[in-house]
Design a protein around this motif. Sequence first.
Motif, PDB file in Angstrom:
ATOM      1  N   GLY A  80       0.825  -1.215   0.000  1.00 58.00           N
ATOM      2  CA  GLY A  80       0.000   0.000   0.000  1.00 58.00           C
ATOM      3  C   GLY A  80       0.854   1.257   0.000  1.00 58.00           C
ATOM      4  N   ARG A  81       1.982   1.189   0.736  1.00 54.55           N
ATOM      5  CA  ARG A  81       2.907   2.338   0.743  1.00 54.55           C
ATOM      6  C   ARG A  81       3.501   2.551  -0.638  1.00 54.55           C
ATOM      7  N   GLY A  82       3.811   1.436  -1.279  1.00 50.02           N
ATOM      8  CA  GLY A  82       4.338   1.524  -2.646  1.00 50.02           C
ATOM      9  C   GLY A  82       3.310   2.110  -3.593  1.00 50.02           C
ATOM     10  N   GLN A  83       2.065   1.661  -3.422  1.00 47.98           N
ATOM     11  CA  GLN A  83       0.992   2.160  -4.282  1.00 47.98           C
ATOM     12  C   GLN A  83       0.750   3.654  -4.041  1.00 47.98           C
ATOM     13  N   LEU A  84       0.837   4.064  -2.764  1.00 49.26           N
ATOM     14  CA  LEU A  84       0.658   5.476  -2.430  1.00 49.26           C
ATOM     15  C   LEU A  84       1.732   6.321  -3.118  1.00 49.26           C
ATOM     16  N   ALA A  85       2.964   5.853  -3.057  1.00 54.03           N
ATOM     17  CA  ALA A  85       4.064   6.586  -3.694  1.00 54.03           C
ATOM     18  C   ALA A  85       3.809   6.703  -5.203  1.00 54.03           C
ATOM     19  N   LYS A  86       3.339   5.602  -5.784  1.00 55.01           N
ATOM     20  CA  LYS A  86       3.073   5.589  -7.224  1.00 55.01           C
ATOM     21  C   LYS A  86       1.943   6.558  -7.574  1.00 55.01           C
ATOM     22  N   GLU A  87       0.878   6.522  -6.778  1.00 53.12           N
ATOM     23  CA  GLU A  87      -0.266   7.391  -7.061  1.00 53.12           C
ATOM     24  C   GLU A  87       0.078   8.863  -6.840  1.00 53.12           C
ATOM     25  N   LYS A  88       0.955   9.128  -5.861  1.00 51.60           N
ATOM     26  CA  LYS A  88       1.401  10.510  -5.628  1.00 51.60           C
ATOM     27  C   LYS A  88       2.148  11.019  -6.854  1.00 51.60           C
ATOM     28  N   ARG A  89       3.069  10.177  -7.359  1.00 51.32           N
ATOM     29  CA  ARG A  89       3.837  10.579  -8.549  1.00 51.32           C
ATOM     30  C   ARG A  89       2.901  10.874  -9.716  1.00 51.32           C
ATOM     31  N   ASN A  90       1.911   9.987  -9.920  1.00 52.30           N
ATOM     32  CA  ASN A  90       0.944  10.195 -11.013  1.00 52.30           C
ATOM     33  C   ASN A  90       0.188  11.504 -10.838  1.00 52.30           C
ATOM     34  N   TRP A  91      -0.182  11.751  -9.588  1.00 47.98           N
ATOM     35  CA  TRP A  91      -0.963  12.957  -9.295  1.00 47.98           C
ATOM     36  C   TRP A  91      -0.149  14.220  -9.626  1.00 47.98           C
ATOM     37  N   TYR A  92       1.122  14.237  -9.172  1.00 46.08           N
ATOM     38  CA  TYR A  92       1.949  15.420  -9.428  1.00 46.08           C
ATOM     39  C   TYR A  92       2.197  15.605 -10.923  1.00 46.08           C
ATOM     40  N   ARG A  93       2.334  14.496 -11.625  1.00 43.50           N
ATOM     41  CA  ARG A  93       2.506  14.589 -13.082  1.00 43.50           C
ATOM     42  C   ARG A  93       1.266  15.199 -13.717  1.00 43.50           C
ATOM     43  N   ILE A  95      -1.002  17.127 -12.262  1.00 46.45           N
ATOM     44  CA  ILE A  95      -1.111  18.537 -11.865  1.00 46.45           C
ATOM     45  C   ILE A  95      -0.217  19.399 -12.766  1.00 46.45           C
ATOM     46  N   SER A  96       1.025  18.944 -12.974  1.00 47.81           N
ATOM     47  CA  SER A  96       1.955  19.698 -13.807  1.00 47.81           C
ATOM     48  C   SER A  96       1.396  19.842 -15.217  1.00 47.81           C
ATOM     49  N   ALA A  97       0.882  18.737 -15.747  1.00 50.77           N
ATOM     50  CA  ALA A  97       0.359  18.768 -17.114  1.00 50.77           C
ATOM     51  C   ALA A  97      -0.823  19.723 -17.213  1.00 50.77           C
ATOM     52  N   MET A  98      -1.692  19.692 -16.219  1.00 53.94           N
ATOM     53  CA  MET A  98      -2.865  20.579 -16.219  1.00 53.94           C
ATOM     54  C   MET A  98      -2.414  22.045 -16.130  1.00 53.94           C
ATOM     55  N   ASN A  99      -1.417  22.288 -15.273  1.00 52.02           N
ATOM     56  CA  ASN A  99      -0.915  23.660 -15.131  1.00 52.02           C
ATOM     57  C   ASN A  99      -0.308  24.170 -16.435  1.00 52.02           C
ATOM     58  N   TRP A 100       0.473  23.308 -17.094  1.00 53.20           N
ATOM     59  CA  TRP A 100       1.068  23.720 -18.365  1.00 53.20           C
ATOM     60  C   TRP A 100      -0.026  24.120 -19.346  1.00 53.20           C
ATOM     61  N   MET A 101      -1.089  23.322 -19.345  1.00 55.01           N
ATOM     62  CA  MET A 101      -2.180  23.572 -20.304  1.00 55.01           C
ATOM     63  C   MET A 101      -2.905  24.869 -19.945  1.00 55.01           C
ATOM     64  N   LEU A 102      -3.208  25.020 -18.657  1.00 58.65           N
ATOM     65  CA  LEU A 102      -4.018  26.185 -18.247  1.00 58.65           C
ATOM     66  C   LEU A 102      -3.232  27.483 -18.312  1.00 58.65           C
ATOM     67  N   GLU A 103      -1.916  27.374 -18.132  1.00 57.52           N
ATOM     68  CA  GLU A 103      -1.109  28.603 -18.114  1.00 57.52           C
ATOM     69  C   GLU A 103      -0.404  28.878 -19.433  1.00 57.52           C
ATOM     70  N   SER A 104      -0.706  28.084 -20.444  1.00 56.65           N
ATOM     71  CA  SER A 104      -0.075  28.312 -21.744  1.00 56.65           C
ATOM     72  C   SER A 104      -0.624  29.582 -22.358  1.00 56.65           C
ATOM     73  N   ASP A 105       0.186  30.181 -23.224  1.00 51.54           N
ATOM     74  CA  ASP A 105      -0.208  31.474 -23.803  1.00 51.54           C
ATOM     75  C   ASP A 105      -1.014  31.347 -25.079  1.00 51.54           C
ATOM     76  N   GLY A 106      -1.945  30.591 -25.194  1.00 53.08           N
ATOM     77  CA  GLY A 106      -2.751  30.582 -26.406  1.00 53.08           C
ATOM     78  C   GLY A 106      -2.322  29.520 -27.342  1.00 53.08           C
TER      79      GLY A 106
END
Lengths: 106, 171
Positions: A80-93, A95-106
């Motif tokens: 479960g700890r391993g799965q949590l680490a994996k899911e955290k990594r996925n989540w941060y990835r 979030i980053s992808a969403m931020n890139w999309m939302l903050e892109s300049d057109g």
Amino acid sequence: MDILHGTLDLLILRALELAPMHGIGIAARIHLVTHGAFVVKPGSLFPALHRLEQQGWITGEWAASENNRRARYYTLTRSGRGQLAKEKRNWYRMISAMNWMLESDG
Amino acid sequence: MFRRLVHLLEYLFRRRRLEGDLDEELRSSFEMMVDQLVARGMPLAEARRTARLEFEGLDQVKEKCATAWSDLLSGDSFRTRATPGADCAAARRSHSSRWSRWPWESASIPRCSAYSTPYCCARCLTETRSNSCSSGPACAQPAPRAPRSPVPCLAKSNGATARWHVWRAFG
């Protein structure tokens, strides 16, 4: 606020990372830490707990609650700890992808 | 895989106990929620009513939890990722295995995912989009007299029908 599909497992695993908890305790913890943004209802929580237990990521044991009621306490397992680490990594990835999309300049 | 098999056996042989545990867990959680609401100053009757609303019916919650376990029997946990062809691949694996003779296993074999090919040819076990096998040379044997193939999409049938189809195709 509605919990995003697929993130309930992450919330539960994270809540259990700190200490073993019963179902109501997990829901209360999520509510408290997210400043009331997420309300996990028993109708979603308990099936998720059983699904996670079936996956072997958490394990449940009966113990006395703070009010001396018999409660099922869930503990995060090693996998479960391993799965949590994996899911955290996925989540941060994500979030980053969403931020890139939302903050892109057109 | 081994862990899942253990869970499956546990479910099969200790089903009544698991259901009893689930029932007790939900009831005690309900009472804990009532305790919390009462501790916040709510009258007992009001607290019970609120907790009942939060739980959206104990029976429904129980049913949802039981589904998490019974997914083992329907094969969801044993299936490969739902991609086109995964069902037939699972059918092929299971066909070559003696375990496929077991009823609980046969119920879990070729359940088509919503977007994968809806038929699996019972003769050559390749997926097909129509009522006749379209794999061509891969299925070059003489056509069977009885319409033994294809296996209908089991995702659209209940457990008993699924078992019947699989037994008919592989039994």
